[in-house]
Scaffold this motif. Structure first.
Motif, PDB file in Angstrom:
ATOM      1  N   THR A 100       0.975  -1.303   0.053  1.00 57.04           N
ATOM      2  CA  THR A 100       0.053   0.231  -0.055  1.00 57.04           C
ATOM      3  C   THR A 100       0.891   1.282   0.055  1.00 57.04           C
ATOM      4  N   SER A 101       0.426   2.090  -0.805  1.00 59.60           N
ATOM      5  CA  SER A 101       1.358   3.515  -0.961  1.00 59.60           C
ATOM      6  C   SER A 101       0.645   4.402   0.346  1.00 59.60           C
ATOM      7  N   THR A 102       1.599   4.770   1.102  1.00 58.38           N
ATOM      8  CA  THR A 102       1.090   5.390   2.359  1.00 58.38           C
ATOM      9  C   THR A 102       1.403   7.068   2.474  1.00 58.38           C
ATOM     10  N   VAL A 103       2.044   7.563   1.419  1.00 58.34           N
ATOM     11  CA  VAL A 103       2.434   8.918   1.271  1.00 58.34           C
ATOM     12  C   VAL A 103       1.675   9.927   0.641  1.00 58.34           C
ATOM     13  N   ALA A 104       1.528  11.019   1.556  1.00 54.99           N
ATOM     14  CA  ALA A 104       0.397  12.170   0.935  1.00 54.99           C
ATOM     15  C   ALA A 104       1.033  12.338  -0.638  1.00 54.99           C
ATOM     16  N   GLY A 105      -0.130  12.558  -1.474  1.00 50.81           N
ATOM     17  CA  GLY A 105       0.146  13.075  -2.908  1.00 50.81           C
ATOM     18  C   GLY A 105       0.349  11.635  -3.588  1.00 50.81           C
ATOM     19  N   HIS A 106       0.091  10.431  -3.192  1.00 53.35           N
ATOM     20  CA  HIS A 106       0.140   9.163  -3.791  1.00 53.35           C
ATOM     21  C   HIS A 106      -1.020   8.462  -3.749  1.00 53.35           C
ATOM     22  N   LYS A 107      -1.914   8.474  -4.828  1.00 53.40           N
ATOM     23  CA  LYS A 107      -3.227   7.945  -4.894  1.00 53.40           C
ATOM     24  C   LYS A 107      -3.180   6.344  -4.625  1.00 53.40           C
TER      25      LYS A 107
ATOM     26  N   ALA B 166      -0.028   3.717 -15.912  1.00 58.04           N
ATOM     27  CA  ALA B 166       0.729   4.626 -14.985  1.00 58.04           C
ATOM     28  C   ALA B 166       0.512   4.168 -13.543  1.00 58.04           C
ATOM     29  N   MET B 167       1.535   4.178 -12.732  1.00 53.65           N
ATOM     30  CA  MET B 167       1.368   4.078 -11.247  1.00 53.65           C
ATOM     31  C   MET B 167       1.134   5.389 -10.647  1.00 53.65           C
ATOM     32  N   GLN B 168      -0.165   5.587 -10.329  1.00 53.45           N
ATOM     33  CA  GLN B 168      -0.672   6.862  -9.481  1.00 53.45           C
ATOM     34  C   GLN B 168      -0.057   6.753  -8.307  1.00 53.45           C
ATOM     35  N   GLY B 169       1.103   7.077  -7.849  1.00 52.88           N
ATOM     36  CA  GLY B 169       1.475   6.779  -6.558  1.00 52.88           C
ATOM     37  C   GLY B 169       2.466   5.554  -6.471  1.00 52.88           C
ATOM     38  N   ARG B 170       3.720   5.653  -5.912  1.00 50.48           N
ATOM     39  CA  ARG B 170       4.892   4.606  -5.992  1.00 50.48           C
ATOM     40  C   ARG B 170       4.998   4.146  -4.469  1.00 50.48           C
ATOM     41  N   PHE B 171       5.975   3.146  -4.333  1.00 50.30           N
ATOM     42  CA  PHE B 171       6.202   2.683  -3.054  1.00 50.30           C
ATOM     43  C   PHE B 171       7.674   2.918  -2.666  1.00 50.30           C
ATOM     44  N   HIS B 172       8.058   3.177  -1.437  1.00 48.46           N
ATOM     45  CA  HIS B 172       9.327   3.680  -1.025  1.00 48.46           C
ATOM     46  C   HIS B 172      10.171   2.918  -0.005  1.00 48.46           C
ATOM     47  N   PHE B 173      11.325   2.673  -0.046  1.00 46.91           N
ATOM     48  CA  PHE B 173      12.162   2.104   0.877  1.00 46.91           C
ATOM     49  C   PHE B 173      11.890   2.370   2.251  1.00 46.91           C
ATOM     50  N   TYR B 174      11.593   3.853   2.422  1.00 43.66           N
ATOM     51  CA  TYR B 174      11.462   4.522   3.722  1.00 43.66           C
ATOM     52  C   TYR B 174      10.192   4.005   4.183  1.00 43.66           C
ATOM     53  N   GLU B 175       9.312   3.544   3.674  1.00 46.24           N
ATOM     54  CA  GLU B 175       8.102   2.991   4.431  1.00 46.24           C
ATOM     55  C   GLU B 175       8.145   1.892   4.885  1.00 46.24           C
ATOM     56  N   GLY B 176       9.411   1.144   4.727  1.00 52.64           N
ATOM     57  CA  GLY B 176       9.518  -0.053   5.360  1.00 52.64           C
ATOM     58  C   GLY B 176       9.462  -1.329   4.543  1.00 52.64           C
ATOM     59  N   TYR B 177       9.388  -1.036   3.058  1.00 54.76           N
ATOM     60  CA  TYR B 177       8.903  -2.074   2.218  1.00 54.76           C
ATOM     61  C   TYR B 177      10.480  -2.521   1.570  1.00 54.76           C
ATOM     62  N   PRO B 178      10.604  -3.827   1.737  1.00 53.04           N
ATOM     63  CA  PRO B 178      11.859  -4.328   0.988  1.00 53.04           C
ATOM     64  C   PRO B 178      11.937  -4.028  -0.465  1.00 53.04           C
TER      65      PRO B 178
ATOM     66  N   GLY C 166      16.555  12.822  -3.913  1.00 54.06           N
ATOM     67  CA  GLY C 166      15.263  12.457  -3.439  1.00 54.06           C
ATOM     68  C   GLY C 166      15.520  11.172  -2.820  1.00 54.06           C
ATOM     69  N   MET C 167      14.365  10.483  -2.897  1.00 54.13           N
ATOM     70  CA  MET C 167      14.239   9.255  -1.857  1.00 54.13           C
ATOM     71  C   MET C 167      13.579   8.099  -2.805  1.00 54.13           C
ATOM     72  N   SER C 168      13.321   8.424  -3.960  1.00 53.06           N
ATOM     73  CA  SER C 168      12.850   7.363  -4.710  1.00 53.06           C
ATOM     74  C   SER C 168      13.755   7.103  -6.248  1.00 53.06           C
ATOM     75  N   THR C 169      12.999   6.294  -6.947  1.00 49.44           N
ATOM     76  CA  THR C 169      13.546   6.397  -8.497  1.00 49.44           C
ATOM     77  C   THR C 169      14.954   5.440  -8.839  1.00 49.44           C
ATOM     78  N   VAL C 170      15.831   5.419  -8.115  1.00 52.64           N
ATOM     79  CA  VAL C 170      17.279   4.802  -8.270  1.00 52.64           C
ATOM     80  C   VAL C 170      16.773   3.337  -8.214  1.00 52.64           C
ATOM     81  N   PRO C 171      15.944   2.790  -7.322  1.00 45.28           N
ATOM     82  CA  PRO C 171      15.786   1.328  -7.234  1.00 45.28           C
ATOM     83  C   PRO C 171      15.016   0.743  -8.421  1.00 45.28           C
ATOM     84  N   GLU C 172      14.043   1.705  -8.886  1.00 44.22           N
ATOM     85  CA  GLU C 172      13.109   1.393 -10.095  1.00 44.22           C
ATOM     86  C   GLU C 172      13.894   1.184 -11.108  1.00 44.22           C
ATOM     87  N   VAL C 173      14.987   2.244 -11.387  1.00 39.42           N
ATOM     88  CA  VAL C 173      15.610   2.320 -12.769  1.00 39.42           C
ATOM     89  C   VAL C 173      16.574   1.128 -12.576  1.00 39.42           C
TER      90      VAL C 173
END
Length: 277
Positions: A55-62, A77-89, A210-217
């Protein structure tokens, strides 16, 4: 459920809901999900309905996949992504990229809101990502490698497609938009950087952070997807303007530039062929 099983289960669910396979993937960062509202004949699938998706938990991510037509092209389109800092592997953070590949995507546009390190930038600028520096302290490819998914040691010398970078520059020119071009630094977050850390990142050659993008790339290249990256400079990084940093400021800036952002990405999609090059 293994990652391969999650990919297959997600692929089956999504494929049963769509008529045409998408060729272009879009990952929409904080405040930039408005682009997904432009997709026509859209099928919207909440992440909670997709096997294996967190689940995406960050404001601005639907928190949903939107699949349909944009500028005459089939997109997902991913309308909102997942982040390492949310605790997801990392394997969960990057699972949607694997699923995009499985349902037919050959090129992805990755977007984010980022802090400006380059002092020639200003809030509201759009930056085409030329390269990145991974300072997350992790890599999504750590662990056993499935050769059917990608090679053990993927080449990252052209993490961001030169062809798509040129296309992005031309698209900006076509609509009269001035864009920056630079190096994105990926940090784990969720705390913002200190002024000393920003001085270090500038010395290392970073232009935005920023705090995203690199793992996805990394996973996109492992999956042989072509990548175009776009950062919205939502604020100047710590120590540059001598003011505190907030997520609210990020959202305000992305709202301010949404018209330019929409026009830019739509022009890029219009010019993309969705083919593997």
């Amino acid at each position: 459920m293994s990652t391969v099983e999650k990919i297959k289960a997600a692929e089956e669910l999504i494929s049963n809901k769509i008529q045409k396979k998408p060729s272009i993937g879009l990952i929409l960062g904080s405040g930039l999900g408005v682009l997904a509202d432009e997709i026509q004949n859209a099928v919207r699938i909440p992440y909670s309905d997709i096997p294996g998706f967190p689940t995406s938990t960050v404001a601005g991510h639907k928190g949903q996949l939107v699949i349909g037509e944009l500028e005459g092209k089939q997109v997902v389109a991913m309308q909102g992504r997942f982040h390492f800092y949310e605790g997801y592997p990392m394997d969960l953070v990057t699972l949607p990229v694997r699923v995009m590949k499985a349902i037919g995507v050959s090129s992805i546009i990755v977007t984010n809101a980022a802090g400006g390190i380059n002092e020639n930038y200003k809030p509201g600028d759009l930056m085409l990502i030329r390269d990145h520096i991974n300072l997350t302290g992790a890599n999504p490819l750590i662990g056993p490698n499935d050769d059917a998914v990608g090679v053990r040691f993927p080449d990252m010398s052209q993490a961001y497609s030169p062809k798509l970078l040129d296309l992005g520059k031309q698209a900006a020119k076509n609509i009269g938009l001035t864009v920056q071009e630079g190096v994105y630094v990926g940090n784990p977050g969720p705390s913002y950087e200190t002024p000393a850390e920003i001085r270090m990142l500038r010395t290392l050659g970073g232009d935005a952070v920023g705090m995203s993008t690199v793992p996805e790339v990394i996973v996109a290249r492992h999956s042989e997807l072509q990548v175009l990256g776009i950062s919205c400079i939502s604020n100047m990084a710590a120590g540059i303007l001598d003011q505190p940093l907030t997520h609210e400021e990020v959202m305000e800036t992305t709202e301010m530039v949404k018209t330019q952002f929409l026009a830019f990405v739509k022009e890029i999609v219009k010019r993309m062929d969705g083919e593997k090059k």
